[in-house]
Design a protein around this motif. Structure first.
Motif, PDB file in Angstrom:
ATOM      1  N   ARG A   1      61.709  30.188  70.570  1.00 59.03           N
ATOM      2  CA  ARG A   1      60.970  29.293  69.351  1.00 59.03           C
ATOM      3  C   ARG A   1      62.289  28.429  69.198  1.00 59.03           C
ATOM      4  O   ARG A   1      61.857  27.092  68.760  1.00 59.03           O
ATOM      5  CB  ARG A   1      60.962  29.790  68.587  1.00 59.03           C
ATOM      6  CG  ARG A   1      58.848  30.513  68.293  1.00 59.03           C
ATOM      7  CD  ARG A   1      58.183  31.660  67.280  1.00 59.03           C
ATOM      8  NE  ARG A   1      59.165  30.930  65.930  1.00 59.03           N
ATOM      9  CZ  ARG A   1      58.666  31.646  65.286  1.00 59.03           C
ATOM     10  NH1 ARG A   1      58.110  33.032  65.208  1.00 59.03           N
ATOM     11  NH2 ARG A   1      58.735  31.168  63.669  1.00 59.03           N
TER      12      ARG A   1
ATOM     13  N   TRP B   1      53.206  24.228  71.588  1.00 63.13           N
ATOM     14  CA  TRP B   1      51.719  25.172  72.801  1.00 63.13           C
ATOM     15  C   TRP B   1      52.485  26.234  72.802  1.00 63.13           C
ATOM     16  O   TRP B   1      52.419  27.261  72.532  1.00 63.13           O
ATOM     17  CB  TRP B   1      50.992  24.103  73.294  1.00 63.13           C
ATOM     18  CG  TRP B   1      50.033  25.564  74.284  1.00 63.13           C
ATOM     19  CD1 TRP B   1      48.763  25.991  74.074  1.00 63.13           C
ATOM     20  CD2 TRP B   1      50.645  26.834  75.289  1.00 63.13           C
ATOM     21  NE1 TRP B   1      48.802  26.691  74.513  1.00 63.13           N
ATOM     22  CE2 TRP B   1      49.872  27.355  75.624  1.00 63.13           C
ATOM     23  CE3 TRP B   1      51.676  26.718  75.925  1.00 63.13           C
ATOM     24  CZ2 TRP B   1      49.723  28.287  76.325  1.00 63.13           C
ATOM     25  CZ3 TRP B   1      52.288  27.914  76.849  1.00 63.13           C
ATOM     26  CH2 TRP B   1      51.043  28.627  76.867  1.00 63.13           C
TER      27      TRP B   1
ATOM     28  N   LYS C   1      53.344  28.126  69.534  1.00 59.46           N
ATOM     29  CA  LYS C   1      52.179  28.689  68.859  1.00 59.46           C
ATOM     30  C   LYS C   1      51.367  29.698  69.659  1.00 59.46           C
ATOM     31  O   LYS C   1      51.793  30.760  68.922  1.00 59.46           O
ATOM     32  CB  LYS C   1      50.973  27.497  69.045  1.00 59.46           C
ATOM     33  CG  LYS C   1      49.698  27.817  68.758  1.00 59.46           C
ATOM     34  CD  LYS C   1      48.395  27.039  68.599  1.00 59.46           C
ATOM     35  CE  LYS C   1      47.070  27.874  68.452  1.00 59.46           C
ATOM     36  NZ  LYS C   1      46.239  26.385  68.861  1.00 59.46           N
TER      37      LYS C   1
ATOM     38  N   GLU D   1      54.106  32.247  68.885  1.00 58.04           N
ATOM     39  CA  GLU D   1      53.876  33.404  67.715  1.00 58.04           C
ATOM     40  C   GLU D   1      53.086  33.859  67.245  1.00 58.04           C
ATOM     41  O   GLU D   1      52.268  34.922  66.526  1.00 58.04           O
ATOM     42  CB  GLU D   1      53.468  31.416  65.957  1.00 58.04           C
ATOM     43  CG  GLU D   1      53.760  31.954  64.733  1.00 58.04           C
ATOM     44  CD  GLU D   1      54.535  33.198  64.004  1.00 58.04           C
ATOM     45  OE1 GLU D   1      54.106  33.474  62.951  1.00 58.04           O
ATOM     46  OE2 GLU D   1      55.087  32.879  64.740  1.00 58.04           O
TER      47      GLU D   1
END
Length: 116
Positions: A53, A84, A87, A90
């Motif tokens: 991240r 993406w 995401k 996460e």
């Protein structure tokens, strides 16, 4: 004393930057692979998610900068990929996904593209 043209220095700087980016992506891939083996609730997963991240956040920020010399369409595509991946990371962190494989595959393609 050595003298270099601006083009030579700029090319070398770009090559050096690509190499550093390639190395950073390679490191993230290694962490993601270890996390895939250890499982989504492992210490390895936490580290892989954190590094991935942060790395993609830095890359997306650089790509969004108007001073970035890449063509606009390529920058936009890479930003979409980076968002993406963040995401997906996460989703694993929240327990909505249990696999790092998609992130590994996409990041590997991006890394390998930097070597060209």
């Amino acid at each position: 004393m050595y003298q270099f043209s601006y083009a030579e220095v700029a090319q070398e700087s770009g090559a050096t930057a690509r190499d550093r980016e390639r190395q950073a992506l390679g490191h993230a891939i290694s962490l993601l692979e270890r996390a895939e083996e250890a499982g989504p609730r492992s210490r390895e997963a936490v580290e892989a998610i954190y590094v991935t991240r942060n790395l993609w956040s830095i890359l997306v920020e650089d790509l969004a900068n108007s001073d970035n010399a890449l063509p606009d369409e390529l920058r936009a595509n890479l930003i979409s990929i980076g968002l993406w991946i963040m995401k997906e990371a996460e989703a694993v962190r929240l327990g909505k996904s249990g696999s790092f494989q998609g992130m590994i595959e996409v990041t590997t393609m991006i890394r390998d593209g930097l070597a060209a």
